[in-house]
Design a protein around this motif. Structure first.
Motif, PDB file in Angstrom:
ATOM      1  N   SER A  35      -4.495  -2.076  -2.447  1.00  0.00           N
ATOM      2  CA  SER A  35      -4.051  -0.724  -2.773  1.00  0.00           C
ATOM      3  C   SER A  35      -3.752  -0.558  -4.261  1.00  0.00           C
ATOM      4  O   SER A  35      -3.505   0.548  -4.725  1.00  0.00           O
ATOM      5  CB  SER A  35      -2.789  -0.366  -1.963  1.00  0.00           C
ATOM      6  N   ASN A  36      -3.788  -1.662  -5.008  1.00  0.00           N
ATOM      7  CA  ASN A  36      -3.423  -1.615  -6.425  1.00  0.00           C
ATOM      8  C   ASN A  36      -4.387  -2.455  -7.255  1.00  0.00           C
ATOM      9  O   ASN A  36      -3.971  -3.260  -8.088  1.00  0.00           O
ATOM     10  CB  ASN A  36      -1.983  -2.106  -6.606  1.00  0.00           C
ATOM     11  N   ILE A  37      -5.671  -2.249  -7.010  1.00  0.00           N
ATOM     12  CA  ILE A  37      -6.696  -3.061  -7.686  1.00  0.00           C
ATOM     13  C   ILE A  37      -6.703  -2.821  -9.192  1.00  0.00           C
ATOM     14  O   ILE A  37      -6.935  -3.745  -9.977  1.00  0.00           O
ATOM     15  CB  ILE A  37      -8.081  -2.776  -7.065  1.00  0.00           C
ATOM     16  N   LYS A  38      -6.438  -1.606  -9.617  1.00  0.00           N
ATOM     17  CA  LYS A  38      -6.430  -1.292 -11.046  1.00  0.00           C
ATOM     18  C   LYS A  38      -5.415  -2.156 -11.793  1.00  0.00           C
ATOM     19  O   LYS A  38      -5.717  -2.716 -12.848  1.00  0.00           O
ATOM     20  CB  LYS A  38      -6.124   0.188 -11.253  1.00  0.00           C
ATOM     21  N   LEU A  42      -6.076  -5.332 -14.581  1.00  0.00           N
ATOM     22  CA  LEU A  42      -5.482  -5.463 -15.913  1.00  0.00           C
ATOM     23  C   LEU A  42      -4.788  -6.810 -16.088  1.00  0.00           C
ATOM     24  O   LEU A  42      -4.868  -7.425 -17.151  1.00  0.00           O
ATOM     25  CB  LEU A  42      -4.505  -4.323 -16.167  1.00  0.00           C
ATOM     26  N   LYS A  43      -4.112  -7.278 -15.050  1.00  0.00           N
ATOM     27  CA  LYS A  43      -3.447  -8.579 -15.135  1.00  0.00           C
ATOM     28  C   LYS A  43      -4.462  -9.703 -15.243  1.00  0.00           C
ATOM     29  O   LYS A  43      -4.255 -10.679 -15.968  1.00  0.00           O
ATOM     30  CB  LYS A  43      -2.548  -8.783 -13.918  1.00  0.00           C
ATOM     31  N   ALA A  44      -5.560  -9.577 -14.517  1.00  0.00           N
ATOM     32  CA  ALA A  44      -6.603 -10.608 -14.553  1.00  0.00           C
ATOM     33  C   ALA A  44      -7.335 -10.623 -15.890  1.00  0.00           C
ATOM     34  O   ALA A  44      -7.778 -11.673 -16.348  1.00  0.00           O
ATOM     35  CB  ALA A  44      -7.593 -10.377 -13.413  1.00  0.00           C
ATOM     36  N   ILE A  67     -11.728   1.543 -13.034  1.00  0.00           N
ATOM     37  CA  ILE A  67     -11.896   0.504 -14.056  1.00  0.00           C
ATOM     38  C   ILE A  67     -12.639   1.058 -15.263  1.00  0.00           C
ATOM     39  O   ILE A  67     -12.281   0.788 -16.412  1.00  0.00           O
ATOM     40  CB  ILE A  67     -12.631  -0.718 -13.463  1.00  0.00           C
ATOM     41  N   ARG A  68     -13.667   1.875 -15.016  1.00  0.00           N
ATOM     42  CA  ARG A  68     -14.438   2.442 -16.115  1.00  0.00           C
ATOM     43  C   ARG A  68     -13.586   3.357 -17.003  1.00  0.00           C
ATOM     44  O   ARG A  68     -13.873   3.530 -18.185  1.00  0.00           O
ATOM     45  CB  ARG A  68     -15.626   3.232 -15.575  1.00  0.00           C
TER      46      ARG A  68
END
Length: 230
Positions: A35-38, A42-44, A67-68
Motif C-alpha cells: 500500500s506504500n510502494i512509493k 524512495l528508501k530503496a 514513480i515516474r
C-alpha cells in the motif's frame, strides 16, 4: 553494486527473481508494504525496478506513474498479461521494457544488463537526486514543491531552501546564522528580517497542505523542525 527493486506479490516468483539477480551480484530489494510502494521505492533508492502489473490495492500502471512523477529510474514490466495493448499501456505509463511470464531467467538478466548499461554506462547522462522523503512528506528538489497526502504546494526558492535545511536537521535546532547562509544568494541581501518573513510564509504554506506547528522558534538560537505529520 546496482540495486534492483522487485515489485512482485507472488512470493514464489519474487524469491526466484531475487535469487537469480543476487547470483549476478546485484542487490535485490523486495516490497514489504504494497500500500506504500512509493515510500519503499524512495528508501530503496534503486537503479532499476522490476514491476508486475497485478498487485494488491493498485496495479503496476498506477505505481509506475507514481514513480515516474519523482524519478527517471528505468522500469521493466514483468507480467503474465501478454496482449499488445497491455504492452503499449506499460510503455505509455513510463515503462522502459516488458517481459511476458513465463520467461527465461537468462532473458531477464540480459534485459537487466542492457537497461543498466544504457542508463548508467560510460556514456549515460548522470542524474542528481530529484526528491527527498521524510515520513511521507515529499520534497521535489528541482521543482520547489512539497507534497503531503496528495496535497502539493509550490514554494519560493528561499522558502524551499529553508524547508530543505530544517528537514535535513529534523528535531535539531538550526542556528539562525546557518539558515541565513542557506538563504543567501548573489542577487538579494538576506538579513534577520528576511529569514523571519520566510519562516512565517513557510509555516503558512505547510498549513495549506495540512501540516501545523512543525517549525518551532528557539529564541536567541534559531529554529527547529519537528515531525507533527502522521
Amino acid at each position: 553494486m546496482y540495486r534492483i527493486f522487485i515489485i512482485e506479490d507472488d512470493k514464489k516468483m519474487e524469491s526466484l527473481m531475487k535469487d537469480r539477480i543476487e547470483k549476478y551480484e546485484y542487490q535485490a530489494i523486495t516490497v514489504k508494504d504494497y500500500s506504500n510502494i512509493k515510500s519503499e521505492f524512495l528508501k530503496a533508492d534503486p537503479h532499476l525496478v522490476l514491476m508486475d502489473i497485478n498487485l494488491p490495492n493498485f496495479d503496476g500502471f498506477f505505481w509506475c506513474r507514481e514513480i515516474r512523477a519523482i524519478s527517471k529510474v528505468p522500469i521493466i514490466f514483468v507480467s503474465a498479461r501478454f496482449s499488445d495493448m497491455e504492452q503499449v499501456m506499460a510503455i505509455e505509463h513510463g515503462g522502459d521494457d516488458y517481459i511476458i511470464k513465463p520467461f527465461s531467467f537468462d532473458l531477464l538478466i540480459a534485459k537487466i544488463k542492457g537497461v543498466l548499461r544504457r542508463t548508467y554506462g560510460e556514456y549515460a547522462q548522470k542524474q542528481s537526486k530529484e526528491v527527498t522523503e521524510v515520513n511521507g512528506l515529499y520534497l521535489y528538489i528541482k521543482q520547489n514543491i512539497v507534497e503531503w497526502k496528495d496535497k502539493k504546494v509550490e514554494l519560493s526558492k528561499k522558502e524551499f531552501a529553508l524547508l530543505y535545511s530544517l528537514i535535513n536537521n529534523l528535531n535539531e535546532i538550526v542556528p539562525r546564522e546557518k539558515l541565513l547562509e542557506d538563504l543567501w544568494d548573489d542577487v538579494e541581501f538576506v538579513d534577520d528580517n528576511t529569514l523571519s518573513v520566510n519562516v512565517t510564509r513557510l509555516r503558512k504554506r505547510l498549513e495549506d497542505i495540512g501540516i501545523y506547528n512543525a517549525i518551532e522558534t528557539k529564541r536567541g538560537q534559531g529554529y527547529k523542525m519537528i515531525k507533527t505529520w502522521e
